[in-house]
Design a protein around this motif. Structure first.
Motif, PDB file in Angstrom:
ATOM      1  N   PRO A  72       0.872  -1.247   0.008  1.00  0.00           N
ATOM      2  CA  PRO A  72      -0.024   0.072   0.068  1.00  0.00           C
ATOM      3  C   PRO A  72       0.941   1.343   0.023  1.00  0.00           C
ATOM      4  O   PRO A  72       0.546   2.255  -0.740  1.00  0.00           O
ATOM      5  N   ASP A  73       1.794   1.371   0.715  1.00  0.00           N
ATOM      6  CA  ASP A  73       2.739   2.552   0.802  1.00  0.00           C
ATOM      7  C   ASP A  73       3.658   2.830  -0.570  1.00  0.00           C
ATOM      8  O   ASP A  73       3.690   3.789  -1.081  1.00  0.00           O
ATOM      9  N   GLU A  74       3.872   1.493  -1.144  1.00  0.00           N
ATOM     10  CA  GLU A  74       4.396   1.674  -2.619  1.00  0.00           C
ATOM     11  C   GLU A  74       3.407   2.111  -3.549  1.00  0.00           C
ATOM     12  O   GLU A  74       3.903   2.973  -4.432  1.00  0.00           O
ATOM     13  N   ALA A  75       2.405   1.634  -3.555  1.00  0.00           N
ATOM     14  CA  ALA A  75       1.240   2.041  -4.321  1.00  0.00           C
ATOM     15  C   ALA A  75       1.052   3.494  -4.151  1.00  0.00           C
ATOM     16  O   ALA A  75       0.689   4.217  -5.022  1.00  0.00           O
ATOM     17  N   LEU A  76       1.011   3.980  -3.138  1.00  0.00           N
ATOM     18  CA  LEU A  76       0.618   5.237  -2.756  1.00  0.00           C
ATOM     19  C   LEU A  76       1.884   6.351  -3.379  1.00  0.00           C
ATOM     20  O   LEU A  76       1.692   7.277  -3.875  1.00  0.00           O
ATOM     21  N   ALA A  77       2.987   5.895  -3.270  1.00  0.00           N
ATOM     22  CA  ALA A  77       4.164   6.593  -3.696  1.00  0.00           C
ATOM     23  C   ALA A  77       4.337   6.531  -5.234  1.00  0.00           C
ATOM     24  O   ALA A  77       4.639   7.618  -5.821  1.00  0.00           O
ATOM     25  N   PHE A  78       3.664   5.419  -5.800  1.00  0.00           N
ATOM     26  CA  PHE A  78       3.728   5.583  -7.494  1.00  0.00           C
ATOM     27  C   PHE A  78       2.588   6.270  -7.629  1.00  0.00           C
ATOM     28  O   PHE A  78       3.066   7.144  -8.577  1.00  0.00           O
ATOM     29  N   SER A  79       1.626   6.403  -6.855  1.00  0.00           N
ATOM     30  CA  SER A  79       0.447   7.368  -7.325  1.00  0.00           C
ATOM     31  C   SER A  79       1.089   8.655  -7.442  1.00  0.00           C
ATOM     32  O   SER A  79       0.705   9.727  -7.860  1.00  0.00           O
ATOM     33  N   ALA A  80       1.457   9.180  -6.218  1.00  0.00           N
ATOM     34  CA  ALA A  80       2.045  10.540  -6.041  1.00  0.00           C
ATOM     35  C   ALA A  80       2.919  10.829  -7.160  1.00  0.00           C
ATOM     36  O   ALA A  80       3.075  12.048  -7.784  1.00  0.00           O
ATOM     37  N   ARG A  81       4.179   9.799  -7.361  1.00  0.00           N
ATOM     38  CA  ARG A  81       4.957  10.527  -8.504  1.00  0.00           C
ATOM     39  C   ARG A  81       4.258  10.469  -9.833  1.00  0.00           C
ATOM     40  O   ARG A  81       4.630  11.357 -10.747  1.00  0.00           O
TER      41      ARG A  81
END
Length: 64
Positions: free
Chosen positions: A29-38
């Motif tokens: 979930p944290d990696e997916a959130l970081a992907f979305s932010a990028r």
């Protein structure tokens, strides 16, 4: 006058949605959130117009 394009404008929207889903598969979930932010920052940079971006932020805050 609104400058934010709100009409459908993505060829093959289902294919694009599928690509987004595949891009986050296997991420935490944290990696997916970081992907979305990028991704958001990359697309915002591409748009580049602060007025359009402000309108998009306001529109995204509305739950309609």
């Amino acid at each position: 006058m609104s400058r934010l394009l709100r009409e459908p404008n993505i060829p093959d929207p289902d294919g694009f949605y599928q690509a987004l889903i595949e891009a986050v598969q296997g991420l935490s979930p944290d990696e997916a959130l970081a992907f979305s932010a990028r991704l958001n920052l990359l697309l915002a940079n591409h748009v580049g117009d602060r007025e359009v971006l402000a309108e998009a932020i306001a529109a995204a805050r509305k739950p309609d």
